[in-house]
Scaffold this active site. Sequence first.
Site, PDB file in Angstrom:
ATOM      1  N   HIS A 184      43.956  45.227  58.584  1.00  0.00           N
ATOM      2  CA  HIS A 184      44.330  46.635  58.649  1.00  0.00           C
ATOM      3  C   HIS A 184      45.159  46.837  59.923  1.00  0.00           C
ATOM      4  O   HIS A 184      44.659  46.654  61.032  1.00  0.00           O
ATOM      5  CB  HIS A 184      43.089  47.515  58.721  1.00  0.00           C
ATOM      6  N   ASP A 209      33.267  50.554  48.805  1.00  0.00           N
ATOM      7  CA  ASP A 209      32.480  51.736  49.178  1.00  0.00           C
ATOM      8  C   ASP A 209      33.311  53.011  49.189  1.00  0.00           C
ATOM      9  O   ASP A 209      32.790  54.086  49.496  1.00  0.00           O
ATOM     10  CB  ASP A 209      31.804  51.532  50.542  1.00  0.00           C
ATOM     11  N   GLU A 231      48.475  51.573  60.505  1.00  0.00           N
ATOM     12  CA  GLU A 231      48.098  52.785  59.771  1.00  0.00           C
ATOM     13  C   GLU A 231      47.985  53.938  60.759  1.00  0.00           C
ATOM     14  O   GLU A 231      48.735  54.902  60.707  1.00  0.00           O
ATOM     15  CB  GLU A 231      46.775  52.569  59.042  1.00  0.00           C
ATOM     16  N   GLY A 249      38.374  49.526  59.976  1.00  0.00           N
ATOM     17  CA  GLY A 249      37.768  50.500  60.862  1.00  0.00           C
ATOM     18  C   GLY A 249      38.829  51.149  61.728  1.00  0.00           C
ATOM     19  O   GLY A 249      40.027  50.864  61.603  1.00  0.00           O
TER      20      GLY A 249
END
Length: 377
Positions: A215, A30, A218, A188
């Site tokens: 994730h 996306d 970051e 997210g």
Amino acid sequence: MTVENMTVQSPLESSSLLLAPKVVLHDHLDGGLRPQTVIDLAADVGYANLPSTDVDELGRWFAEAANSGSLETYLETFAHTVAVMQTVSALRRVARECVEDLAADGVVYAEIRYAPELHLERGLTLDEVVEAVLAGFADGEADAAHRGRPIVVRALVTAMRHAARSREIAELAVRYRRQGVVGFDIAGAEAGYPPSRHLDAFDYMRANNARFTIHAGEAFGLPSIHEAISFCGADRLGHGVRVIDDITLPPGARPDDLSFDGAVLGDVANYVRDKRIPLELCPSSNVQTGAVADLASHPFNILARLRFRVTVNTDNRLMSDTTMSTEMQRLATQFGYGWTDLQRFTVNAMKSAFLPFDERLTIIDDVIKPGYAVLLG
């Protein structure tokens, strides 16, 4: 520690970089739509909230809106792309075009991630979402092969870390593991949503001998990396750029130095390097989200020369207005890399893929090494 086979050369030509075989492990479905496709699909579903219906203006808007220095603000741009990806036909088109665009950029293997739970607004089931995306990938692979640019594409299904569906999405990953889904991820906003909230999902993946990335490192820093590897058992780190916070560099060291002899690694950094945990680094995106101040201060070169398993990735091609060729060129220009270095980063990525070992080895030996042999002369 001197890395003797990392080179310093003049900037590489864009036309040659397009020919280099590439592997991308961190690319969001996306986050890579063509602006024209966003406009077309918005018209199809009656979505009237686009910032512009002019192709060039919309492309610029995504890049400028994402360039905020905040991960949370960066993520807000996805409201528009997700809104138009709510039907089987839309998902299949976006997936097909993703593969076509990657193949045109010289990518030979890709793992594309997306969150099935975000595509249910018009009544699709999780399984229907996955099947539509896999069908689109197959369409794109067939088109790329027809054009003489063969590519292998696999999927990672992602759970949103602020939601409570991670176990369900993990089960989805295992259910479709023989049909093109090779792993699981959580994504997210990191702050306030530690990976340890999803231990049930990670336990399920391990119990089924399935692979996953997280994730981490970051926006939130070293604690998220520690949780991802120590509590959750991540096979790879999505970004992981803040592992640099656990490395003490020699006095006067600069990010573009050729050697970092005397660097001292803390326990987390040592573990990541010793276990060869791959870092899915996304240079342009890391600057946009404020993970690093600018490319010149990105720790990619430090980590590469200290022999971490670094890989080059796009993250979100639309939001970062980038490609794998662009990311490689930016790194080569900033840090003086040559073809040997880019080959090593590419082999790093292929070694780290969630593809079976024999299939990884085939791509390395039959595609990547011969491709770089031509470029190396």
